[in-house]
Design a protein around this motif. Sequence first.
Motif, mmCIF file in Angstrom:
data_model
loop_
_atom_site.group_PDB
_atom_site.id
_atom_site.type_symbol
_atom_site.label_atom_id
_atom_site.label_comp_id
_atom_site.label_asym_id
_atom_site.label_seq_id
_atom_site.Cartn_x
_atom_site.Cartn_y
_atom_site.Cartn_z
ATOM 1 N N UNK A 192 -5.202 51.766 -16.782
ATOM 2 C CA UNK A 192 -4.539 53.066 -16.719
ATOM 3 C C UNK A 192 -3.095 52.827 -16.338
ATOM 4 N N UNK A 193 -2.200 53.653 -16.864
ATOM 5 C CA UNK A 193 -0.783 53.415 -16.613
ATOM 6 C C UNK A 193 -0.027 54.730 -16.430
ATOM 7 N N UNK A 219 -5.581 49.433 -23.733
ATOM 8 C CA UNK A 219 -6.141 48.090 -23.602
ATOM 9 C C UNK A 219 -4.994 47.082 -23.722
ATOM 10 N N UNK A 220 -4.861 46.206 -22.748
ATOM 11 C CA UNK A 220 -3.846 45.170 -22.823
ATOM 12 C C UNK A 220 -4.216 44.177 -23.917
ATOM 13 N N UNK A 268 -16.609 43.116 -24.715
ATOM 14 C CA UNK A 268 -16.341 41.896 -25.475
ATOM 15 C C UNK A 268 -14.861 41.786 -25.826
ATOM 16 N N UNK A 269 -14.261 42.894 -26.233
ATOM 17 C CA UNK A 269 -12.837 42.912 -26.574
ATOM 18 C C UNK A 269 -11.990 42.681 -25.331
ATOM 19 N N UNK A 271 -12.717 41.075 -22.582
ATOM 20 C CA UNK A 271 -12.787 39.668 -22.178
ATOM 21 C C UNK A 271 -12.077 38.775 -23.195
ATOM 22 N N UNK A 272 -12.246 39.071 -24.476
ATOM 23 C CA UNK A 272 -11.643 38.227 -25.507
ATOM 24 C C UNK A 272 -10.122 38.216 -25.406
ATOM 25 N N UNK A 273 -9.527 39.373 -25.114
ATOM 26 C CA UNK A 273 -8.077 39.456 -24.982
ATOM 27 C C UNK A 273 -7.574 38.532 -23.873
ATOM 28 N N UNK A 274 -8.282 38.531 -22.755
ATOM 29 C CA UNK A 274 -7.903 37.662 -21.636
ATOM 30 C C UNK A 274 -8.174 36.201 -21.943
ATOM 31 N N UNK A 275 -9.316 35.943 -22.582
ATOM 32 C CA UNK A 275 -9.667 34.536 -22.868
ATOM 33 C C UNK A 275 -8.655 33.920 -23.834
#
Length: 335
Positions: A192-193, A219-220, A268-269, A271-275
């Motif tokens: 949230x921003x 979503x970042x 899943x998305x 976590x994937x963005x961070x990974x």
Amino acid sequence: MATVPSKPAKKTLRYKLLRALKLVDEPEREDQIYYQTGGAKRKAHATWYRGETTNFFPDKKAIAQPNAVDEYVGKGWFPDAPFITREHYITAFGSCFASEVTKYLYREGYQVFGRDMKLNSYVVRSGEGIVNSAAIRQQFEWAFEGKTPKIELWHDKEGVPGDYSDEVRQATRAIFEKSDIFILTLGLSEVWYDKPTGEIFWRAIPKRDFDPERHGFRVLGAVENLDNLRRTYQLIRAHRPDATVIMTLSPVPLAATFRPVSCITASAVSKASLRVAIDELMREVGPSAESKLYYFPSYEMVTSFLPNPMKDDFRHPTEESVEFIMQTFKRNFLR
């Protein structure tokens, strides 16, 4: 009436049976490449050039082998030898999984932040709530450079706003300046921003304060996450050049998503963005003793290695899973 197989056919069937029982070796062919996994010989097509460091995906038999986690999960990520001693000062914060790391290290007799200093710092009091990459970056920019948010971004579990006083900032800086090891556990990419400033909250916005005209959700992406992680790493290098940074991704999925899609797919998305961001940074800098940057694959241990890693809530790892992860960390990082 059944046709009696000819002698050549009988020989072929017998050979196939012996091969199936592994009583005879299959002759190697030029159009195949052969490799070992799980103590068995495997084959793959040799049509394509596969590089000099090909690592094949393990099967169930392979991951049941002793020390398989080091070969099939940790390979290329773990240091050549354990290097963290009880003389090192360790700071671990980020997602709720960071608290598991902290508790384990404390039980093992290692110096963990906040245990020896009565300091009013958010990385001590609310460390497991600093779950996104922007929030982690905020703490380092605030502590080292005095960059204070323009609005109230930080709240504890009860939604009480944080204190941006110089006393708290200096307490946070004291922890960072004392730290020899930083373990940063990333949690999620949904944030949230504040629309006017673009600044990102630690958590969701307290219900009493929510204003749809002012507050937004997004979503970042991997690029943003990478920028935050790169900036955090650069700040640590600038102010603590001899410190080691260990990044890890929490295996705990989202409790809920604010997107209009299923939580499983949104998680899943997230976590994937961070990974991807972590991997990009690791490829930029390189995991090594020289860069003092490592990745610890706790996420992959839970999602792709351990057979039944989660409690009934399907979110939190079992005590056995946490113990396995931390024993793996101990074997590879702790002296």
